[in-house]
Motif scaffolding. Sequence first.
Motif, short mmCIF file in Angstrom:
data_model
loop_
_atom_site.label_atom_id
_atom_site.label_comp_id
_atom_site.label_asym_id
_atom_site.label_seq_id
_atom_site.Cartn_x
_atom_site.Cartn_y
_atom_site.Cartn_z
N TRP A 103 0.88 -1.34 0.12
CA TRP A 103 -0.08 0.10 -0.09
C TRP A 103 0.89 1.32 -0.13
CZ3 TRP A 103 -4.76 -0.82 -0.99
CH2 TRP A 103 -5.58 -2.15 -0.57
N LYS A 160 -9.07 -0.56 -5.54
CA LYS A 160 -7.81 -1.25 -5.76
C LYS A 160 -8.25 -2.81 -5.67
CE LYS A 160 -3.24 -0.66 -5.20
NZ LYS A 160 -2.50 0.39 -5.87
N PRO A 182 -2.62 -5.35 -1.74
CA PRO A 182 -2.62 -4.90 -2.90
C PRO A 182 -2.30 -5.81 -4.08
CG PRO A 182 -1.45 -3.43 -1.97
CD PRO A 182 -1.90 -4.42 -0.92
#
Length: 126
Positions: free
Chosen positions: A4, A75, A125
């Motif tokens: 992140w 995301k 992510p």
Amino acid sequence: MAAWTADELDRIGTAEELNLQSQRGDGSLRDPVTMWVVRDGDDVYVRSVKGSQGPWFRGTRARLAGRIRAGGVDKDVAFVDVGDPGETTPRVDEAYRTKYGHYPADIFGSVVTPQAKEATIRLVPR
């Protein structure tokens, strides 16, 4: 795995809620589910108040991937089971308590039950 950014962590960490869509086996996304989200350092966590039997939690098991939206961050993510619950769970409990402890006990208490703790997922992510 990706990390992140500081901005993403701040925006997700201060968002009141997060929308999560898990990926089906065929790669399509399920309908979004709204939930609470907490940040612990550089990590982001969600919990299923219905534990491992919660429909959205079961959906995360199909491909261990999906998409989130919170605080203006949209995301693709991987769903990672908490590695060492003994170390992580108390920190995540405290993050929930700090962020959402102002809610009535019958609402807040749902995210700190044993079944919710066992269904803690770290969002990473992709």
